[in-house]
Design an enzyme around this catalytic site. Structure first.
Site, PDB file in Angstrom:
ATOM      1  N   HIS A  64      18.804  27.784  17.128  1.00  0.00           N
ATOM      2  CA  HIS A  64      19.936  27.298  16.330  1.00  0.00           C
ATOM      3  C   HIS A  64      19.648  27.571  14.862  1.00  0.00           C
ATOM      4  CE1 HIS A  64      23.029  24.589  14.808  1.00  0.00           C
ATOM      5  NE2 HIS A  64      23.542  24.607  16.027  1.00  0.00           N
ATOM      6  N   ASP A  96      24.591  24.378  23.983  1.00  0.00           N
ATOM      7  CA  ASP A  96      25.136  25.194  25.076  1.00  0.00           C
ATOM      8  C   ASP A  96      24.240  25.231  26.306  1.00  0.00           C
ATOM      9  OD1 ASP A  96      27.484  25.909  23.772  1.00  0.00           O
ATOM     10  OD2 ASP A  96      26.550  27.593  22.739  1.00  0.00           O
TER      11      ASP A  96
HETATM   12  C1  LIG Z   1      27.313  26.219  19.561  1.00  0.00           C
HETATM   13  C2  LIG Z   1      26.343  27.194  19.047  1.00  0.00           C
HETATM   14  O1  LIG Z   1      26.720  28.107  18.389  1.00  0.00           O
HETATM   15  S1  LIG Z   1      24.692  26.935  19.368  1.00  0.00           S
HETATM   16  C3  LIG Z   1      23.991  28.562  19.457  1.00  0.00           C
HETATM   17  C4  LIG Z   1      24.436  29.264  20.719  1.00  0.00           C
HETATM   18  N1  LIG Z   1      23.834  30.616  20.801  1.00  0.00           N
HETATM   19  C5  LIG Z   1      22.870  30.946  21.664  1.00  0.00           C
HETATM   20  O2  LIG Z   1      22.374  30.140  22.439  1.00  0.00           O
HETATM   21  C6  LIG Z   1      22.428  32.392  21.629  1.00  0.00           C
HETATM   22  C7  LIG Z   1      20.915  32.519  21.530  1.00  0.00           C
HETATM   23  N2  LIG Z   1      20.433  32.067  20.224  1.00  0.00           N
HETATM   24  C8  LIG Z   1      20.516  32.846  19.109  1.00  0.00           C
HETATM   25  O3  LIG Z   1      21.003  33.981  19.150  1.00  0.00           O
HETATM   26  C9  LIG Z   1      19.982  32.302  17.792  1.00  0.00           C
HETATM   27  O4  LIG Z   1      19.053  31.281  18.026  1.00  0.00           O
HETATM   28  C10 LIG Z   1      21.116  31.815  16.855  1.00  0.00           C
HETATM   29  C11 LIG Z   1      22.014  33.002  16.486  1.00  0.00           C
HETATM   30  C12 LIG Z   1      21.924  30.731  17.521  1.00  0.00           C
HETATM   31  C13 LIG Z   1      20.551  31.227  15.567  1.00  0.00           C
HETATM   32  O5  LIG Z   1      19.561  32.005  15.131  1.00  0.00           O
HETATM   33  P1  LIG Z   1      19.148  32.331  13.611  1.00  0.00           P
HETATM   34  O6  LIG Z   1      18.667  31.124  12.954  1.00  0.00           O
HETATM   35  O7  LIG Z   1      20.221  33.086  12.939  1.00  0.00           O
HETATM   36  O8  LIG Z   1      17.919  33.241  13.895  1.00  0.00           O
HETATM   37  P2  LIG Z   1      17.892  34.758  14.391  1.00  0.00           P
HETATM   38  O9  LIG Z   1      18.891  35.084  15.422  1.00  0.00           O
HETATM   39  O10 LIG Z   1      17.852  35.579  13.164  1.00  0.00           O
HETATM   40  O11 LIG Z   1      16.463  34.741  15.085  1.00  0.00           O
HETATM   41  C14 LIG Z   1      15.245  34.524  14.373  1.00  0.00           C
HETATM   42  C15 LIG Z   1      14.079  34.911  15.282  1.00  0.00           C
HETATM   43  O12 LIG Z   1      14.029  34.004  16.398  1.00  0.00           O
HETATM   44  C16 LIG Z   1      14.266  34.714  17.605  1.00  0.00           C
HETATM   45  N3  LIG Z   1      15.181  33.945  18.421  1.00  0.00           N
HETATM   46  C17 LIG Z   1      16.211  33.149  18.007  1.00  0.00           C
HETATM   47  N4  LIG Z   1      16.836  32.628  19.053  1.00  0.00           N
HETATM   48  C18 LIG Z   1      16.225  33.105  20.145  1.00  0.00           C
HETATM   49  C19 LIG Z   1      16.452  32.947  21.530  1.00  0.00           C
HETATM   50  N5  LIG Z   1      17.448  32.219  21.976  1.00  0.00           N
HETATM   51  N6  LIG Z   1      15.642  33.593  22.389  1.00  0.00           N
HETATM   52  C20 LIG Z   1      14.623  34.353  21.948  1.00  0.00           C
HETATM   53  N7  LIG Z   1      14.370  34.546  20.648  1.00  0.00           N
HETATM   54  C21 LIG Z   1      15.164  33.930  19.763  1.00  0.00           C
HETATM   55  C22 LIG Z   1      14.923  36.031  17.201  1.00  0.00           C
HETATM   56  O13 LIG Z   1      14.726  37.034  18.147  1.00  0.00           O
HETATM   57  C23 LIG Z   1      14.257  36.311  15.877  1.00  0.00           C
HETATM   58  O14 LIG Z   1      12.983  36.824  16.146  1.00  0.00           O
HETATM   59  P3  LIG Z   1      12.297  37.891  15.148  1.00  0.00           P
HETATM   60  O15 LIG Z   1      12.133  37.170  13.841  1.00  0.00           O
HETATM   61  O16 LIG Z   1      11.009  38.211  15.821  1.00  0.00           O
HETATM   62  O17 LIG Z   1      13.239  39.044  15.056  1.00  0.00           O
HETATM   63  O1  LIG Z   2      26.313  24.709  14.000  1.00  0.00           O
HETATM   64  C1  LIG Z   2      26.235  25.843  14.489  1.00  0.00           C
HETATM   65  O2  LIG Z   2      25.723  26.815  13.891  1.00  0.00           O
HETATM   66  C2  LIG Z   2      26.768  26.115  15.833  1.00  0.00           C
HETATM   67  C3  LIG Z   2      27.664  25.060  16.368  1.00  0.00           C
HETATM   68  O3  LIG Z   2      28.853  25.065  16.161  1.00  0.00           O
HETATM   69  C4  LIG Z   2      27.073  23.984  17.132  1.00  0.00           C
HETATM   70  O4  LIG Z   2      25.852  23.951  17.307  1.00  0.00           O
HETATM   71  O5  LIG Z   2      27.841  23.122  17.614  1.00  0.00           O
END
Ligand SMILES: CC(=O)SCCNC(=O)CCNC(=O)[C@H](O)C(C)(C)COP(=O)(O)OP(=O)(O)OC[C@H]1O[C@@H](n2cnc3c(N)ncnc32)[C@H](O)[C@@H]1OP(=O)(O)O
Ligand SMILES: O=C([O-])CC(=O)C(=O)O
Length: 378
Positions: free
Chosen positions: A261, A315
């Protein structure tokens, strides 16, 4: 003056002042208007929370009664909108249908006078009231079934189940869904709420603004992850495969859906609540092997990635709850949306009260001042 540095994804950059909700991402705290999410999910209902988000205080009994009556009135869809949804391609994703339906709602609703509080209130209430009915309607349409009109005397969650099945909603199912809606209703300046505020800032009504927000919520990095979590658990298939599956993902540098997150660097407080909800349901209705796989996956991911602040997000457990309620996997994100419209509308209202067009800058990396080359010389 030196030019500002780019912050990818605007991480940590404030986009607005807001009093709607608060997060402490290190401590795993979420509050709506100052009320901890645990208190609200234990004691409140979705309607009460929607009011709280919109107006900043818990409603009195009288206010809640009037608000509930308004939602019941505004749930009734105009015939033209029902016909529009009936004409959607059945192969479309329910989130695409919802995005289009909310734009359609704006086409049939009275024009919103942005300067008039009563007109703004009516519009935000119409979005909150109609969204679950629109989600249920598309579910019926793609199953080749007739539209079930809303029924009086039911709350948002129970009425959604009624509109889906046309049968008396089960009390446990309605209560569980109501609690899930409370947990998903709002979350500060996430991507879709930001999208809502950007659209709102051009002086748009809540229909157009929420339609834009639903488009942003659809993506797999945001709300679209809940659907993928369940598919992921299905792909893993067996408890004995969790570690090998995770190793494969890590080697391919793929993300595990339902983890990580932008703000929380600990387990999302809503994931904890949804897990409790899942436990309660499984206690009553029997568990599922996918839940055991989910628990093992949480253990493996936390061991490997916890030190980097990667833990289950909202999620991760929601789909297990919805699947137990008999809901289709691709309707999980629309359920998220029908809860989150309360938050969108609260942010839309805040934006309207102190609006400034969103128009950020950029750091230009392209070429400049080039001489035009005629086509025969290229
Ligand atoms: C309601 C919502 O929106 S909650 C989020 C729902 N989304 C998901 O579950 C999708 C999976 N999760 C993700 O893609 C990410 O954790 C995000 C986009 C939600 C937030 O991430 P951010 O803070 O932007 O971090 P970012 O995506 O840049 O990742 C940072 C590092 O952690 C790693 N990382 C982050 N999330 C994950 C994950 N779920 N699995 C594996 N590695 C991860 C990335 O690969 C990255 O690694 P690196 O530095 O070696 O390249
Ligand atoms: O806050 C965020 O980045 C994603 C979101 O909407 C949640 O986690 O409910």
């Amino acid at each position: 003056m030196s030019s500002p540095e780019l912050v990818p994804g605007l991480a940590g950059i404030p986009a607005a002042e807001s009093s709607v909700s608060f997060i402490d991402g290190q401590a795993g705290v979420l509050e709506y208007r100052g009320y901890p999410i645990e208190e609200l999910s234990a004691h409140s209902t979705y309607e009460e929370v929607a009011w709280l988000l919109l107006y900043g205080e818990l409603p009195t009994a009288e206010e809640l009664k009037a608000f509930t009556a308004d939602l019941e009135r505004l749930r009734v869809l105009p015939e033209a909108l029902v016909s529009m949804v009936k004409a959607f391609p059945r192969t479309g994703h329910p989130m695409q249908a919802l995005q289009a339906s909310l734009a359609g709602l704006g086409m049939v609703a009275p024009k919103v006078d942005l300067k008039d509080a009563a007109s703004r209130d009516e519009a935000t209430r119409r979005v909150i009231a109609a969204t679950p009915v629109l989600v249920a309607l598309f579910e019926r349409v793609r199953a080749g079934k007739e539209y079930v009109a809303p029924r009086e005397g039911l709350g948002t969650a129970a009425n959604f189940l009624w509109c889906l099945d046309g049968e008396e909603p089960d009390e446990v199912a309605a209560k569980t869904l109501d609690c899930a809606l409370v947990l998903h209703a709002e979350h500060t300046m996430n991507a879709s709420t930001f999208a809502c505020r950007v659209v709102a800032s051009t002086e748009n009504d809540p229909y157009t603004s929420c339609s834009g927000a639903v488009g942003a919520l659809f993506g797999p990095l945001h709300g679209g992850a809940n659907e993928r979590v369940l598919n992921q658990l299905g792909t893993i298939g067996d408890l004995s495969n969790v570690e090998a599956w995770f190793e494969g993902k890590s080697e391919r540098k793929e993300k595990v859906m339902g983890f990580g997150h932008r703000v929380y660097k600990t387990k999302d407080p809503r994931a904890k609540n949804l897990q409790l909800l899942a436990n309660e349901m499984f206690g009553k209705l029997g568990s599922t092997p996918k839940y055991d796989i989910a628990l093992k996956l949480e253990q493996v991911v936390t061991e490997k990635l916890g030190s980097r602040g990667i833990y289950p997000n909202v999620d991760f457990f929601s789909g297990l709850v919805y699947e137990k309620l008999g809901l289709a996997t691709d309707v999980f994100t629309p359920i998220f949306a029908m809860a989150r419209v309360a938050g969108y509308c609260a942010h839309w209202s805040e934006q309207m009260l102190d609006n400034k067009l969103f128009r950020p800058g950029q750091i230009y990396k392209g070429k400049r001042q080039r001489a035009y080359v005629s086509i025969d010389k290229r």
